[in-house]
Write a protein that holds these residues in place. Structure first.
Motif, PDB file in Angstrom:
ATOM      1  N   PHE A 183       0.827  -1.203   0.000  1.00 43.12           N
ATOM      2  CA  PHE A 183       0.000   0.000   0.000  1.00 43.12           C
ATOM      3  C   PHE A 183       0.865   1.259   0.000  1.00 43.12           C
ATOM      4  O   PHE A 183       0.697   2.156  -0.822  1.00 43.12           O
ATOM      5  CB  PHE A 183      -0.920  -0.016   1.221  1.00 43.12           C
ATOM      6  N   TYR A 184       1.803   1.321   0.927  1.00 43.92           N
ATOM      7  CA  TYR A 184       2.651   2.509   1.015  1.00 43.92           C
ATOM      8  C   TYR A 184       3.551   2.643  -0.213  1.00 43.92           C
ATOM      9  O   TYR A 184       3.827   3.756  -0.677  1.00 43.92           O
ATOM     10  CB  TYR A 184       3.494   2.463   2.291  1.00 43.92           C
ATOM     11  N   THR A 185       4.019   1.535  -0.739  1.00 46.57           N
ATOM     12  CA  THR A 185       4.862   1.582  -1.930  1.00 46.57           C
ATOM     13  C   THR A 185       4.115   2.221  -3.092  1.00 46.57           C
ATOM     14  O   THR A 185       4.655   3.047  -3.834  1.00 46.57           O
ATOM     15  CB  THR A 185       5.327   0.167  -2.318  1.00 46.57           C
ATOM     16  N   ASN A 186       2.849   1.866  -3.247  1.00 49.54           N
ATOM     17  CA  ASN A 186       2.067   2.406  -4.352  1.00 49.54           C
ATOM     18  C   ASN A 186       1.693   3.869  -4.147  1.00 49.54           C
ATOM     19  O   ASN A 186       1.260   4.533  -5.086  1.00 49.54           O
ATOM     20  CB  ASN A 186       0.803   1.567  -4.554  1.00 49.54           C
ATOM     21  N   LEU A 187       1.865   4.372  -2.931  1.00 50.10           N
ATOM     22  CA  LEU A 187       1.608   5.782  -2.676  1.00 50.10           C
ATOM     23  C   LEU A 187       2.884   6.616  -2.664  1.00 50.10           C
ATOM     24  O   LEU A 187       2.858   7.787  -2.308  1.00 50.10           O
ATOM     25  CB  LEU A 187       0.899   5.951  -1.324  1.00 50.10           C
ATOM     26  N   SER A 188       3.998   6.027  -3.049  1.00 44.17           N
ATOM     27  CA  SER A 188       5.275   6.734  -2.956  1.00 44.17           C
ATOM     28  C   SER A 188       5.491   7.711  -4.103  1.00 44.17           C
ATOM     29  O   SER A 188       6.468   8.445  -4.117  1.00 44.17           O
ATOM     30  CB  SER A 188       6.435   5.734  -2.890  1.00 44.17           C
ATOM     31  N   SER A 189       4.605   7.734  -5.079  1.00 47.42           N
ATOM     32  CA  SER A 189       4.682   8.729  -6.150  1.00 47.42           C
ATOM     33  C   SER A 189       3.345   9.462  -6.228  1.00 47.42           C
ATOM     34  O   SER A 189       2.293   8.906  -5.891  1.00 47.42           O
ATOM     35  CB  SER A 189       4.990   8.075  -7.504  1.00 47.42           C
ATOM     36  N   ILE A 190       3.385  10.704  -6.671  1.00 47.35           N
ATOM     37  CA  ILE A 190       2.141  11.462  -6.780  1.00 47.35           C
ATOM     38  C   ILE A 190       1.242  10.881  -7.868  1.00 47.35           C
ATOM     39  O   ILE A 190       0.021  10.968  -7.779  1.00 47.35           O
ATOM     40  CB  ILE A 190       2.410  12.961  -7.038  1.00 47.35           C
ATOM     41  N   LEU A 191       1.834  10.270  -8.891  1.00 50.20           N
ATOM     42  CA  LEU A 191       1.019   9.658  -9.928  1.00 50.20           C
ATOM     43  C   LEU A 191       0.243   8.476  -9.363  1.00 50.20           C
ATOM     44  O   LEU A 191      -0.934   8.269  -9.688  1.00 50.20           O
ATOM     45  CB  LEU A 191       1.903   9.207 -11.100  1.00 50.20           C
ATOM     46  N   GLY A 192       0.888   7.691  -8.488  1.00 52.67           N
ATOM     47  CA  GLY A 192       0.199   6.580  -7.855  1.00 52.67           C
ATOM     48  C   GLY A 192      -0.991   7.045  -7.033  1.00 52.67           C
ATOM     49  O   GLY A 192      -2.064   6.437  -7.045  1.00 52.67           O
ATOM     50  N   LYS A 193      -0.824   8.160  -6.324  1.00 45.56           N
ATOM     51  CA  LYS A 193      -1.932   8.717  -5.543  1.00 45.56           C
ATOM     52  C   LYS A 193      -3.051   9.195  -6.466  1.00 45.56           C
ATOM     53  O   LYS A 193      -4.237   8.997  -6.188  1.00 45.56           O
ATOM     54  CB  LYS A 193      -1.425   9.868  -4.682  1.00 45.56           C
ATOM     55  N   GLY A 194      -2.655   9.828  -7.563  1.00 42.65           N
ATOM     56  CA  GLY A 194      -3.660  10.306  -8.511  1.00 42.65           C
ATOM     57  C   GLY A 194      -4.475   9.185  -9.110  1.00 42.65           C
ATOM     58  O   GLY A 194      -5.704   9.274  -9.241  1.00 42.65           O
ATOM     59  N   PHE A 195      -3.787   8.111  -9.504  1.00 46.68           N
ATOM     60  CA  PHE A 195      -4.494   6.946 -10.045  1.00 46.68           C
ATOM     61  C   PHE A 195      -5.509   6.413  -9.034  1.00 46.68           C
ATOM     62  O   PHE A 195      -6.640   6.103  -9.362  1.00 46.68           O
ATOM     63  CB  PHE A 195      -3.501   5.831 -10.369  1.00 46.68           C
ATOM     64  N   GLN A 196      -5.080   6.285  -7.800  1.00 45.35           N
ATOM     65  CA  GLN A 196      -5.928   5.715  -6.764  1.00 45.35           C
ATOM     66  C   GLN A 196      -7.203   6.533  -6.605  1.00 45.35           C
ATOM     67  O   GLN A 196      -8.317   5.999  -6.577  1.00 45.35           O
ATOM     68  CB  GLN A 196      -5.176   5.660  -5.442  1.00 45.35           C
ATOM     69  N   LEU A 197      -7.065   7.840  -6.497  1.00 44.30           N
ATOM     70  CA  LEU A 197      -8.217   8.706  -6.293  1.00 44.30           C
ATOM     71  C   LEU A 197      -9.188   8.629  -7.472  1.00 44.30           C
ATOM     72  O   LEU A 197     -10.408   8.582  -7.286  1.00 44.30           O
ATOM     73  CB  LEU A 197      -7.742  10.147  -6.087  1.00 44.30           C
ATOM     74  N   ALA A 198      -8.652   8.617  -8.693  1.00 44.96           N
ATOM     75  CA  ALA A 198      -9.517   8.556  -9.875  1.00 44.96           C
ATOM     76  C   ALA A 198     -10.265   7.231  -9.953  1.00 44.96           C
ATOM     77  O   ALA A 198     -11.463   7.193 -10.286  1.00 44.96           O
ATOM     78  CB  ALA A 198      -8.683   8.761 -11.142  1.00 44.96           C
ATOM     79  N   GLN A 199      -9.600   6.148  -9.663  1.00 49.03           N
ATOM     80  CA  GLN A 199     -10.247   4.844  -9.763  1.00 49.03           C
ATOM     81  C   GLN A 199     -11.360   4.694  -8.731  1.00 49.03           C
ATOM     82  O   GLN A 199     -12.420   4.146  -9.015  1.00 49.03           O
ATOM     83  CB  GLN A 199      -9.203   3.737  -9.573  1.00 49.03           C
TER      84      GLN A 199
END
Length: 942
Positions: free
Chosen positions: A384-400
């Motif tokens: 979970f934390y690994t996938n949030l280590s980039s701003i793009l990863g956070k953006g993807f998560q929020l959009a999905q």
């Protein structure tokens, strides 16, 4: 797609969804966001992260292959390509061209069954430009699509399908499964990429109708994440997107689960497979279904690790494979649960099926313990934390979450669902969806091995494309579209200016040379509670006996298979219980032990790393399994055109006198000759602190790292290890063409190059600058623009200079439609010949713009910081080498680039390698002018 894995976002998000586990802190963890909706229906999500001066912008349209109709498939994916090409105000080259100027991370996109997204990370001073550009794609694009543009992009998509499906082992498996799991009327019945026939038959009117229906603001989510001013950004979003007209109402897709009334068994003789593969697929649940959480745990428990029932039965007991994989593929309206096993050579797949049934029975008897459930969740937390280590990863998560769950805030419910999974839930979903249920079974076997298929299987219907010389449509992609521009309240043709230039701060590097000789470099960073590290023992294949190539590779594999005091299963459990990963692998020049762990568990993780190094187990059972697995890998590589090209190119570049000419995993002969004593001897002689670098990034201090290495520093035996210097013996005095025959290949894999430079050479970075416009700059490069965008010959092409402390090659790499092999090589040769002569001030400006501005995002992630430490410790680069390289860019001139081109780009002194269908392509290559091509293998040429 552009070059990105089809399921990337699904995998990123699924691991995000299913990894927020037991730690108390994770219950409090939130990704803060603000959401608002424009009057035209555009959903906008903003997330602030000021850790780096960058911003990620993602435009996600709620349309994928499931919105298509039978006979008109592949449109969603086609638009993923088209939207990068041109829009009314960006002009020809579109976002790809702008990306090169603004230092973007490379505009990219992906298509799934249910959504298409477009994304890029840019320096924060380019945010307004990105909002302007994304709005232009959404509201001011479709007029630019002409017949020639459509014809060219059809060829690009066809090349992608050949590369991803038709020209690789098991490429048709997923298609066979979809057509037999889902009814013909179900929108998941066809591939996301669509059929070539549908694509070929698509008219301009079809394409425009599809776009006008689905690419409307009320079907799109815009996500902006990073370092930006919220008030100003809202104003820009309103300005550029606000006047785009709302489309017709978009109906919600109803869930469409499927039920099989019988088990279906199908087989296919695969032209590119060397090993038999069995895949079982059950109807499952849609994304966010309450049962999906327990099903994810079940998948992990059944197949991952040495305790897994499938591993124990298929790998340890029956010894018929080296791994089994179980995973969910959940989508918006339905899902599927898949089990895949690639068996060892000549294994009858009925044996695999019997083993699967036996493993299932064992699971039914034993179930899953609370201890194992906690272990799996610990790994999910780290993911979970690994996938949030980039701003793009956070953006993807929020959009999905917004698109498929109705709100980005669904993360809180998602967490509750994950934490609520019990051992009883895991058994319940197994009994509900798997036990005794009908499924689709596909047997993919090598040509001529139909005797290996599952009993009762029938031949699968697979459409094999026939590529005929001169039968592709012709087009002129240079013809400019003529149209009446879409009216706007302001002049959209004027590109917004840059904002305030970001203040780029290089990571602060600390260093420590331990008394044993271990060289330690680190960056302390607390953005996420993670630590990533790698321990590098120099040597690798360079220290091997040439008669036994593969020893270091097998040693690396064996290192994590237990310790003196821990069985392989016990070591694996100890690692996973920490939520950590520890992986050992070999390269040509080193052995690495790399790890990823929660910061709070760093010391415990490092204690295990030290145990691995200081107390090897030398497990003979694991050694034999690794040997068999390596032999299977060698066999698989012989069937994969890209692997063939890589291995044959190494031989040609380095010549047989150099140890670097070898495939580091070895050959059948070398691997069969290797004993466990060979591994012990290599370990005893060649692993030492004096040749070891330790690089670490994350939430841990220099003092803590030093303390964590104290035991290793004290107890690792010192010894003299000399890494041999590789003398470059191969100089290409005249170009030759070499051909490796793969009968029936749909594509020709091309490698062109010569031995060039080491990373320590003073010209190494300057040639990277020179190469940007040639083939290193993706869509900003001439090779891509001419072979993909201009001719439609390929899905992707690039050029690169690769080196280490030893001289590495300059390489041009591509896969092209087989019937344009000659034309492609001729064009590549011409581009290389003319590159330096034609290089101009505009080329230099684009190069400088990208290389300088991209520094703002150069060290955003933990992985990028770790790579920086690797470069510093291995190549003696200065801590601020990124700034020094920036100065080299600033001081570059057209004349400097021309001289570098003249020195390092001689098309008449290169090796030309083609892996493809000799029967149709070999003879024509004589016309290139380098003599008759040299056939490298004995495959029959009719």
């Amino acid at each position: 797609m552009k070059p990105i894995q089809l399921l990337m976002c699904f995998l990123v998000l699924f691991s995000t969804f299913s990894s927020h586990a037991q730690n108390q802190k994770s219950k409090e963890f939130k990704v803060a966001f603000e959401k608002f909706t424009l009057e035209n229906g555009l959903q906008v999500i903003l997330h602030i992260d000021r850790s780096d001066p960058v911003v990620a912008v993602a435009l996600t349209s709620h349309v994928g292959s499931a919105r298509e109709k039978a006979g008109r498939t592949g449109f969603a994916h086609l638009f993923e390509h088209l939207l990068f090409l041109e829009s009314e105000n960006l002009g020809k080259g579109g976002l790809d061209k702008m990306s090169a100027r603004i230092g973007g991370a490379g505009a990219n996109g992906s298509t799934s069954r249910d959504r298409t997204n477009y994304f890029q990370t840019v320096p924060k001073d380019a945010l307004e430009k990105m909002i302007w550009a994304e709005a232009d794609k959404l509201g001011y694009f479709i007029n630019t699509v002409t017949e020639p543009v459509l014809a060219k992009e059809k060829q690009v998509v066809k090349n992608e399908k050949r590369q991803s499906y038709d020209n690789r082992p098991y490429g048709h498996n997923f298609s066979v499964i979809s057509k037999n799991l889902y009814p013909a009327t179900h929108p998941y019945n066809w591939d996301v990429i669509g059929s070539l026939e549908d694509l070929q038959n698509a008219t301009l009117e079809d394409v425009k109708s599809f776009y006008n229906r689905w690419y409307v603001p009320n079907n799109v989510t815009l996500t902006i994440a990073g370092d930006f001013d919220v008030k100003q950004t809202k104003a820009w979003v309103e300005k550029y997107f606000g006047e785009i007209k709302r489309g017709e109402a978009i109906p919600k897709m109803e869930k469409q689960s499927v039920t099989l009334t019988e088990t279906k068994k199908l087989y296919y003789e695969d032209n590119f497979a060397k090993l038999p593969q069995l895949t079982l697929t059950w109807p499952s649940v849609y994304e966010y279904h309450p049962d999906s959480y327990a099903l994810e745990v079940l998948a992990s428990y059944l197949s991952k690790g040495k305790k897994a029932p499938l591993y124990k039965t298929l790998v340890e007991d029956k010894k018929i494979t080296d791994a089994a994989d179980v995973f969910q593929y959940n989508s918006e309206i339905a899902g599927q649960y898949m089990l895949s096993v690639t068996a060892f050579e000549k294994t009858n797949l009925n044996e695999v099926m019997n083993g699967v049934n036996e493993a299932f029975k064992n699971f039914e008897t034993e179930g899953i313990s609370q201890q194992d459930l906690n272990r799996i969740k610990a790994g999910q937390e780290t993911a979970f934390y690994t996938n949030l280590s980039s701003i793009l990863g956070k953006g993807f998560q929020l959009a999905q979450y917004e698109i498929f769950a109705g709100t980005p805030d669904y993360i809180n419910q998602d967490v509750k669902n994950i934490l609520a999974v019990t051992t009883q839930d895991v058994m319940r979903v197994y009994q509900k969806y798997i036990k005794g249920k009908d499924f689709v079974a596909t047997s993919f076997v090598p040509k001529g091995d139909v005797n290996l298929i599952l009993d009762g299987s029938t031949l699968a219907a697979v459409v094999e494309e026939k590529i005929i010389e001169g039968k592709e449509d012709s087009f002129d992609a240079s013809i400019a579209a003529t149209y009446e521009k879409t009216p706007s309240k302001f002049d959209r043709s004027k590109e917004p200016a840059y904002g305030q230039s970001p203040d780029v701060k290089l990571p602060s590097v600390w260093k420590n040379k331990l008394s044993s000789g271990i060289n330690v470099l680190g960056v302390e960073n607390h953005e996420v509670p993670l630590v990533q590290f790698q321990l590098q023992i120099k040597g690798g294949m360079l220290l091997e006996n040439t008669a036994k190539i593969g020893v270091s590779n097998m040693l690396a594999e064996l290192m994590t298979k237990g310790t003196k005091n821990k069985t392989p299963e016990q070591l694996e459990y100890a690692i996973e219980s920490l939520g950590a990963t520890i992986r050992a692998y070999a390269t040509d020049e080193s052995i690495f032990i790399s790890g990823n762990t929660l910061a709070k568990n760093y010391n415990a993780t490092m204690a295990l790393v030290q145990e691995i190094i200081l107390q090897p187990r030398w497990d003979t059972k694991e050694f034999e399994l690794i040997k068999q697995s390596t032999l299977s890998q060698i066999l698989q590589q012989k069937a994969d055109p890209n692997s063939i090209a890589r291995n044959e190119f190494k031989k040609l570049i380095y010549c047989k006198e150099s140890i670097l000419s070898n495939n580091r995993i070895g050959t059948e002969n070398s691997v069969n000759s290797i004993t466990i004593d060979d591994l012990k001897n290599y370990y005893t002689k060649n692993t030492a602190p004096s040749v070891t670098n330790f690089q670490i990034v994350g939430g841990v201090s220099k003092a803590d790292v030093t303390n964590s290495l104290a035991n290793l520093n004290k107890n690792w035996e010192a010894k003299n290890v000399t890494i041999p210097k590789i003398t470059a013996t191969n100089t290409v005095t005249a170009s030759k063409i070499y051909f490796y025959d793969v009968p029936g290949a749909k594509q020709s894999v091309i490698r062109i190059g010569y031995p060039a430079l080491a990373a320590t050479d003073s010209d190494f970075y300057p040639v990277q600058i020179m190469n940007y416009r040639l083939g290193g700059g993706s869509f900003a490069s001439q090779l891509t623009q001419q072979l993909r965008e201009g001719k439609g010959f390929t899905y992707g092409i690039n050029s690169s200079f690769n080196g280490s402390v030893n001289k590495g090659p300059f390489t041009v790499s591509s896969g092209v439609r087989s019937n344009v092999t000659f034309e492609s090589i001729s064009l590549i040769k011409e581009i290389i010949e003319q590159y330096g002569k034609n290089f101009n001030e505009n080329d230099l400006e684009v190069t400088k713009g990208y290389l300088i501005k991209s520094n703002a995002r150069a060290f955003e992630t933990l992985s990028s910081k770790l790579e920086m430490l690797y470069n510093i410790s291995n190549y003696n680069y200065a801590d601020d080498y990124a700034k020094q390289q920036e100065n080299i860019v600033k001081n570059s001139t057209v004349d400097v680039i021309k001289k570098l081109s003249e020195k390092y780009l001689n098309a008449d002194k290169m090796i030309y390698l083609v892996v493809g269908d000799a029967e149709t392509q070999l003879i024509k290559l004589e016309q290139i002018g380098f003599g008759a091509p040299i056939l490298l293998n004995k495959a029959a040429v009719k």
